[in-house]
Motif scaffolding. Structure first.
Motif, PDB file in Angstrom:
ATOM      1  N   LEU A   1       0.833  -1.199   0.000  1.00 36.17           N
ATOM      2  CA  LEU A   1       0.000   0.000   0.000  1.00 36.17           C
ATOM      3  C   LEU A   1       0.874   1.258   0.000  1.00 36.17           C
ATOM      4  O   LEU A   1       0.606   2.215  -0.736  1.00 36.17           O
ATOM      5  N   LYS A   2       1.932   1.237   0.799  1.00 36.95           N
ATOM      6  CA  LYS A   2       2.862   2.374   0.829  1.00 36.95           C
ATOM      7  C   LYS A   2       3.559   2.541  -0.520  1.00 36.95           C
ATOM      8  O   LYS A   2       3.788   3.668  -0.967  1.00 36.95           O
TER       9      LYS A   2
ATOM     10  N   SER B   1       2.187   8.144  -5.949  1.00 39.61           N
ATOM     11  CA  SER B   1       1.091   9.127  -5.972  1.00 39.61           C
ATOM     12  C   SER B   1      -0.145   8.577  -6.676  1.00 39.61           C
ATOM     13  O   SER B   1      -0.841   9.289  -7.404  1.00 39.61           O
ATOM     14  N   ILE B   2      -0.391   7.297  -6.444  1.00 46.39           N
ATOM     15  CA  ILE B   2      -1.561   6.624  -6.992  1.00 46.39           C
ATOM     16  C   ILE B   2      -2.465   6.247  -5.826  1.00 46.39           C
ATOM     17  O   ILE B   2      -1.986   5.889  -4.743  1.00 46.39           O
ATOM     18  N   LYS B   3      -3.767   6.335  -6.050  1.00 50.36           N
ATOM     19  CA  LYS B   3      -4.717   5.935  -5.022  1.00 50.36           C
ATOM     20  C   LYS B   3      -4.702   4.417  -4.899  1.00 50.36           C
ATOM     21  O   LYS B   3      -4.562   3.715  -5.900  1.00 50.36           O
ATOM     22  N   CYS B   4      -4.859   3.933  -3.671  1.00 46.23           N
ATOM     23  CA  CYS B   4      -4.772   2.486  -3.483  1.00 46.23           C
ATOM     24  C   CYS B   4      -6.029   1.926  -2.841  1.00 46.23           C
ATOM     25  O   CYS B   4      -6.756   2.607  -2.137  1.00 46.23           O
ATOM     26  N   GLY B   5      -6.230   0.648  -3.140  1.00 45.50           N
ATOM     27  CA  GLY B   5      -7.386  -0.040  -2.606  1.00 45.50           C
ATOM     28  C   GLY B   5      -7.058  -1.470  -2.255  1.00 45.50           C
ATOM     29  O   GLY B   5      -6.040  -2.016  -2.680  1.00 45.50           O
ATOM     30  N   LEU B   6      -7.929  -2.037  -1.461  1.00 45.38           N
ATOM     31  CA  LEU B   6      -7.864  -3.461  -1.159  1.00 45.38           C
ATOM     32  C   LEU B   6      -9.172  -4.091  -1.584  1.00 45.38           C
ATOM     33  O   LEU B   6     -10.232  -3.484  -1.484  1.00 45.38           O
ATOM     34  N   SER B   7      -9.052  -5.304  -2.035  1.00 41.84           N
ATOM     35  CA  SER B   7     -10.207  -6.077  -2.444  1.00 41.84           C
ATOM     36  C   SER B   7     -10.366  -7.259  -1.501  1.00 41.84           C
ATOM     37  O   SER B   7      -9.362  -7.797  -1.012  1.00 41.84           O
ATOM     38  N   ILE B   8     -11.612  -7.637  -1.242  1.00 41.85           N
ATOM     39  CA  ILE B   8     -11.857  -8.819  -0.424  1.00 41.85           C
ATOM     40  C   ILE B   8     -12.742  -9.788  -1.194  1.00 41.85           C
ATOM     41  O   ILE B   8     -13.696  -9.401  -1.860  1.00 41.85           O
ATOM     42  N   CYS B   9     -12.369 -11.049  -1.104  1.00 42.76           N
ATOM     43  CA  CYS B   9     -13.132 -12.121  -1.748  1.00 42.76           C
ATOM     44  C   CYS B   9     -14.447 -12.340  -0.992  1.00 42.76           C
ATOM     45  O   CYS B   9     -14.569 -11.945   0.171  1.00 42.76           O
TER      46      CYS B   9
ATOM     47  N   LEU C   1      -6.199   3.405   2.721  1.00 43.91           N
ATOM     48  CA  LEU C   1      -7.083   3.087   1.601  1.00 43.91           C
ATOM     49  C   LEU C   1      -7.855   4.279   1.048  1.00 43.91           C
ATOM     50  O   LEU C   1      -8.356   5.114   1.787  1.00 43.91           O
ATOM     51  N   ASP C   2      -7.963   4.274  -0.277  1.00 45.92           N
ATOM     52  CA  ASP C   2      -8.813   5.215  -0.994  1.00 45.92           C
ATOM     53  C   ASP C   2     -10.050   4.498  -1.529  1.00 45.92           C
ATOM     54  O   ASP C   2     -11.024   5.141  -1.902  1.00 45.92           O
ATOM     55  N   MET C   3      -9.969   3.166  -1.590  1.00 45.05           N
ATOM     56  CA  MET C   3     -11.061   2.373  -2.138  1.00 45.05           C
ATOM     57  C   MET C   3     -11.042   0.977  -1.524  1.00 45.05           C
ATOM     58  O   MET C   3      -9.976   0.453  -1.196  1.00 45.05           O
ATOM     59  N   ILE C   4     -12.234   0.409  -1.391  1.00 40.60           N
ATOM     60  CA  ILE C   4     -12.390  -0.997  -1.012  1.00 40.60           C
ATOM     61  C   ILE C   4     -13.249  -1.637  -2.089  1.00 40.60           C
ATOM     62  O   ILE C   4     -14.330  -1.133  -2.418  1.00 40.60           O
ATOM     63  N   LEU C   5     -12.741  -2.721  -2.649  1.00 44.48           N
ATOM     64  CA  LEU C   5     -13.463  -3.457  -3.683  1.00 44.48           C
ATOM     65  C   LEU C   5     -13.994  -4.745  -3.064  1.00 44.48           C
ATOM     66  O   LEU C   5     -13.226  -5.622  -2.681  1.00 44.48           O
ATOM     67  N   VAL C   6     -15.306  -4.817  -2.933  1.00 45.45           N
ATOM     68  CA  VAL C   6     -15.952  -6.013  -2.398  1.00 45.45           C
ATOM     69  C   VAL C   6     -16.332  -6.884  -3.587  1.00 45.45           C
ATOM     70  O   VAL C   6     -17.159  -6.490  -4.408  1.00 45.45           O
ATOM     71  N   MET C   7     -15.704  -8.041  -3.677  1.00 46.20           N
ATOM     72  CA  MET C   7     -15.985  -8.943  -4.790  1.00 46.20           C
ATOM     73  C   MET C   7     -17.378  -9.546  -4.620  1.00 46.20           C
ATOM     74  O   MET C   7     -17.699 -10.093  -3.567  1.00 46.20           O
ATOM     75  N   SER C   8     -18.182  -9.435  -5.661  1.00 45.43           N
ATOM     76  CA  SER C   8     -19.539  -9.991  -5.638  1.00 45.43           C
ATOM     77  C   SER C   8     -19.611 -11.288  -6.435  1.00 45.43           C
ATOM     78  O   SER C   8     -20.688 -11.831  -6.663  1.00 45.43           O
ATOM     79  N   VAL C   9     -18.439 -11.766  -6.850  1.00 47.85           N
ATOM     80  CA  VAL C   9     -18.266 -13.048  -7.538  1.00 47.85           C
ATOM     81  C   VAL C   9     -16.926 -13.618  -7.070  1.00 47.85           C
ATOM     82  O   VAL C   9     -16.122 -12.914  -6.475  1.00 47.85           O
TER      83      VAL C   9
END
Length: 167
Positions: free
Chosen positions: A98-99, A105-113, A128-136
């Protein structure tokens, strides 16, 4: 609200679909990057993927479904990238990655299965700038939406609000 359009399941050539999306009001082109290790499928190699920016003026939203994001972050940071997201389930040092993204200088996110607990995100929320919740299940296009995802999204929203964060 921002819209990021995935090209994963397109039957058109990548440059053709990207050119088409470029003419829409979508905010970002979403690139799913798969290594055949973290998920079964594999996307085209970076030497081909790096040309995506030749066909669009839109910023990229890069989703790394890879075992070793630290090998991919520097590559995709060279492109017109707004976001780089990788999975909290990886075995690499998440905070370090993440660091690294932030250092570009890019926004970062984490995704969760779908099966991952929302609480696994807590140590990383300040980055975090974004959280991606996997729907599949990650790694394949065209799957049916997992209905339980709706509750997980609500849980993520409560978590963000409880920490008073702008994610």
């Amino acid at each position: 609200m921002k819209v990021s359009v995935s090209i994963l399941s397109s039957t058109l050539k990548p440059n053709d679909i990207i050119s088409k999306v470029d003419t829409t009001d979508a905010d970002f082109i979403h690139l799913d990057i798969m290594d055949g290790k973290f998920v079964e499928n594999k996307t085209m190699p970076f030497r081909e993927m790096k040309h995506v920016s030749d066909y669009t003026s839109k910023r990229l939203d890069v989703h790394l479904m890879v075992e070793d994001p630290s090998n991919y972050i520097p590559l995709y940071a060279e492109l017109n990238t707004e976001y780089i997201t990788f999975h909290v389930e990886v075995d690499e040092d998440i905070e370090k990655n993440l660091k690294m993204i932030k250092d570009y200088s890019i926004k970062c996110g984490l995704s969760i299965c779908p099966e991952t607990k929302v609480s696994s995100l807590i140590p990383y929320l300040p980055y975090l700038d974004m959280i991606l919740v996997m729907s599949v299940v990650p790694g394949k296009g065209g799957q049916s939406f997992i209905p339980e995802t709706t509750e997980k999204i609500k849980e993520v929203r409560k978590l963000i609000e409880s920490y008073n964060l702008n994610i």
